[in-house]
Design a protein around this motif. Structure first.
Motif, mmCIF file in Angstrom:
data_model
loop_
_atom_site.group_PDB
_atom_site.id
_atom_site.type_symbol
_atom_site.label_atom_id
_atom_site.label_comp_id
_atom_site.label_asym_id
_atom_site.label_seq_id
_atom_site.Cartn_x
_atom_site.Cartn_y
_atom_site.Cartn_z
ATOM 1 N N ARG A 47 0.821 -1.215 0.000
ATOM 2 C CA ARG A 47 0.000 0.000 0.000
ATOM 3 C C ARG A 47 0.849 1.255 0.000
ATOM 4 O O ARG A 47 0.413 2.304 -0.464
ATOM 5 C CB ARG A 47 -0.918 -0.001 1.206
ATOM 6 C CG ARG A 47 -2.040 -0.993 1.090
ATOM 7 C CD ARG A 47 -2.983 -0.897 2.267
ATOM 8 N NE ARG A 47 -3.923 -2.006 2.197
ATOM 9 C CZ ARG A 47 -4.349 -2.681 3.218
ATOM 10 N NH1 ARG A 47 -3.943 -2.360 4.439
ATOM 11 N NH2 ARG A 47 -5.196 -3.681 3.070
ATOM 12 N N GLY A 48 2.068 1.189 0.513
ATOM 13 C CA GLY A 48 2.940 2.344 0.563
ATOM 14 C C GLY A 48 3.631 2.650 -0.748
ATOM 15 O O GLY A 48 4.237 3.702 -0.899
ATOM 16 N N ARG A 50 4.092 3.937 -4.395
ATOM 17 C CA ARG A 50 3.419 4.919 -5.246
ATOM 18 C C ARG A 50 3.951 4.817 -6.658
ATOM 19 O O ARG A 50 5.156 4.668 -6.863
ATOM 20 C CB ARG A 50 3.636 6.330 -4.731
ATOM 21 C CG ARG A 50 2.945 6.601 -3.442
ATOM 22 C CD ARG A 50 3.134 8.030 -3.040
ATOM 23 N NE ARG A 50 2.332 8.289 -1.869
ATOM 24 C CZ ARG A 50 1.588 9.366 -1.750
ATOM 25 N NH1 ARG A 50 1.565 10.266 -2.691
ATOM 26 N NH2 ARG A 50 0.880 9.540 -0.660
ATOM 27 N N ARG A 53 3.854 10.388 -9.781
ATOM 28 C CA ARG A 53 4.290 11.488 -8.905
ATOM 29 C C ARG A 53 3.933 11.235 -7.503
ATOM 30 O O ARG A 53 3.095 11.241 -6.868
ATOM 31 C CB ARG A 53 3.654 12.780 -9.369
ATOM 32 C CG ARG A 53 4.156 13.189 -10.714
ATOM 33 C CD ARG A 53 3.590 14.524 -11.041
ATOM 34 N NE ARG A 53 3.774 14.794 -12.453
ATOM 35 C CZ ARG A 53 3.575 15.960 -12.981
ATOM 36 N NH1 ARG A 53 3.171 16.961 -12.259
ATOM 37 N NH2 ARG A 53 3.750 16.141 -14.251
#
Length: 53
Positions: A47-48, A50, A53
């Protein structure tokens, strides 16, 4: 293991189109993988992540 046996029973004993059977198999496998990742606590690290951007 239980999910595998249930999926095998559905695939062998319930008549359905090949495309529907393939979609069902993919959905079940993805759901089991996500469940296992969650059980082992690996979902928090995913979940962390990305993308972009």
């Amino acid at each position: 293991m239980v999910v595998g046996v249930l999926l095998w029973l559905v695939n062998n004993y319930i008549p359905m189109d090949h495309k529907i059977r393939m979609i069902l198999n993919v959905v079940v496998v993805v759901a089991v993988v996500v469940w296992l990742l969650n059980v082992f606590g690996l979902m928090d690290s995913i979940r962390g992540v990305r993308v972009g951007r």
